[in-house]
Design a protein around this motif. Sequence first.
Motif, PDB file in Angstrom:
ATOM      1  N   PHE A  63     117.923 115.635  31.547  1.00  0.00           N
ATOM      2  CA  PHE A  63     118.653 114.413  31.861  1.00  0.00           C
ATOM      3  C   PHE A  63     118.171 113.232  31.007  1.00  0.00           C
ATOM      4  N   GLN A  64     117.034 113.406  30.338  1.00  0.00           N
ATOM      5  CA  GLN A  64     116.890 112.284  29.354  1.00  0.00           C
ATOM      6  C   GLN A  64     117.471 112.251  28.128  1.00  0.00           C
ATOM      7  N   GLY A  65     118.101 113.607  27.894  1.00  0.00           N
ATOM      8  CA  GLY A  65     118.897 113.979  26.950  1.00  0.00           C
ATOM      9  C   GLY A  65     120.429 113.479  26.926  1.00  0.00           C
ATOM     10  N   GLY A  66     120.498 113.004  28.417  1.00  0.00           N
ATOM     11  CA  GLY A  66     122.015 112.478  28.510  1.00  0.00           C
ATOM     12  C   GLY A  66     122.739 113.328  29.425  1.00  0.00           C
ATOM     13  N   ALA A  67     122.539 114.585  29.713  1.00  0.00           N
ATOM     14  CA  ALA A  67     123.216 115.416  30.825  1.00  0.00           C
ATOM     15  C   ALA A  67     123.262 114.625  32.298  1.00  0.00           C
ATOM     16  N   GLU A  68     124.362 114.704  32.884  1.00  0.00           N
ATOM     17  CA  GLU A  68     124.838 114.165  34.337  1.00  0.00           C
ATOM     18  C   GLU A  68     124.648 115.229  35.155  1.00  0.00           C
ATOM     19  N   ARG A  69     124.549 116.623  34.634  1.00  0.00           N
ATOM     20  CA  ARG A  69     124.519 117.604  35.710  1.00  0.00           C
ATOM     21  C   ARG A  69     123.580 118.549  35.028  1.00  0.00           C
ATOM     22  N   VAL A  70     122.664 119.298  35.801  1.00  0.00           N
ATOM     23  CA  VAL A  70     121.743 120.304  35.144  1.00  0.00           C
ATOM     24  C   VAL A  70     121.670 121.557  36.221  1.00  0.00           C
ATOM     25  N   LEU A  71     122.048 122.659  35.524  1.00  0.00           N
ATOM     26  CA  LEU A  71     121.820 124.013  36.328  1.00  0.00           C
ATOM     27  C   LEU A  71     120.617 124.568  35.607  1.00  0.00           C
ATOM     28  N   VAL A  72     119.747 125.261  36.473  1.00  0.00           N
ATOM     29  CA  VAL A  72     118.650 126.143  36.003  1.00  0.00           C
ATOM     30  C   VAL A  72     118.785 127.587  36.616  1.00  0.00           C
ATOM     31  N   ILE A  73     118.792 128.718  35.594  1.00  0.00           N
ATOM     32  CA  ILE A  73     118.806 129.888  36.212  1.00  0.00           C
ATOM     33  C   ILE A  73     117.653 130.521  35.377  1.00  0.00           C
ATOM     34  N   GLY A  74     117.312 131.722  36.033  1.00  0.00           N
ATOM     35  CA  GLY A  74     116.507 132.820  35.498  1.00  0.00           C
ATOM     36  C   GLY A  74     116.992 133.844  34.721  1.00  0.00           C
ATOM     37  N   THR A  75     116.488 135.097  34.432  1.00  0.00           N
ATOM     38  CA  THR A  75     116.999 136.298  33.608  1.00  0.00           C
ATOM     39  C   THR A  75     116.835 137.490  34.633  1.00  0.00           C
ATOM     40  N   ASP A  76     116.883 137.279  35.844  1.00  0.00           N
ATOM     41  CA  ASP A  76     116.831 138.414  36.716  1.00  0.00           C
ATOM     42  C   ASP A  76     117.975 138.790  37.328  1.00  0.00           C
ATOM     43  N   LEU A  77     118.992 138.655  36.923  1.00  0.00           N
ATOM     44  CA  LEU A  77     120.427 138.626  37.559  1.00  0.00           C
ATOM     45  C   LEU A  77     121.235 139.575  37.082  1.00  0.00           C
TER      46      LEU A  77
END
Length: 220
Positions: free
Chosen positions: A107-121
């Motif tokens: 968000f500090q970098g200018g994003a208005e939406r952020v998605l966070v995922i892992g690597t177990d899918l």
Amino acid sequence: MATAPLTLVVMARWPAPGRCKSRLARQTGRWSAAQVQRRLTQHSLQVGGSWSQRHGHSLEVAVDGLGPRGLRRWQQELRPLAPGARLSAQGGGSLGCRMQRQLQRAFQGGAERVLVIGTDLPGLETQDLEAAAEALLSAPLVIGPACDGGYWLMGLNRAGFQRAGAHLMSGIPWGTSQVLQSSLAAAAQRALPVQLLREQNDLDEGQDLENWWRCQLPPP
């Protein structure tokens, strides 16, 4: 009409024997568990990388278990999978602290939406990321429930993060079957509406690995 800038954050662990997939390693051995981790990471980055490039989104890979030199080497290795990805260290603290750090940075970098995922899918598809990104245009928080009581995705738009971001990561019993319910309760305390995605299964145990062999991905 232009959409709000989006950053996809992939929380990854260096796939080295003895440093990842500890529950699976007790059943398969450390080397096999590390190979599973490597394959799952590649899948997540292929899906996330192609989707991000197609839509012009930013892709950040937050890595646990590597120092600066290792990060640079791994970035070179992963470049064919996700050409635009930027690798950085997750930093210390609980999973909640590390996720909060990545959200804050995005968000500090200018994003208005952020998605966070892992690597177990193993079942992750671009349609899942598309559904989450679309949801954040109207809902402040989106969560993808996991079959084990956790979640495979959390997404926030800027308004949701400013309103309740840190509280969604605080006091959560990470690694238990209560993660999802605790997170939903934290959102309710802040009167933050949540949109849920489809339920998916993380690959953490031997039975999960057997199920993986039956899906479209070839076994490791």
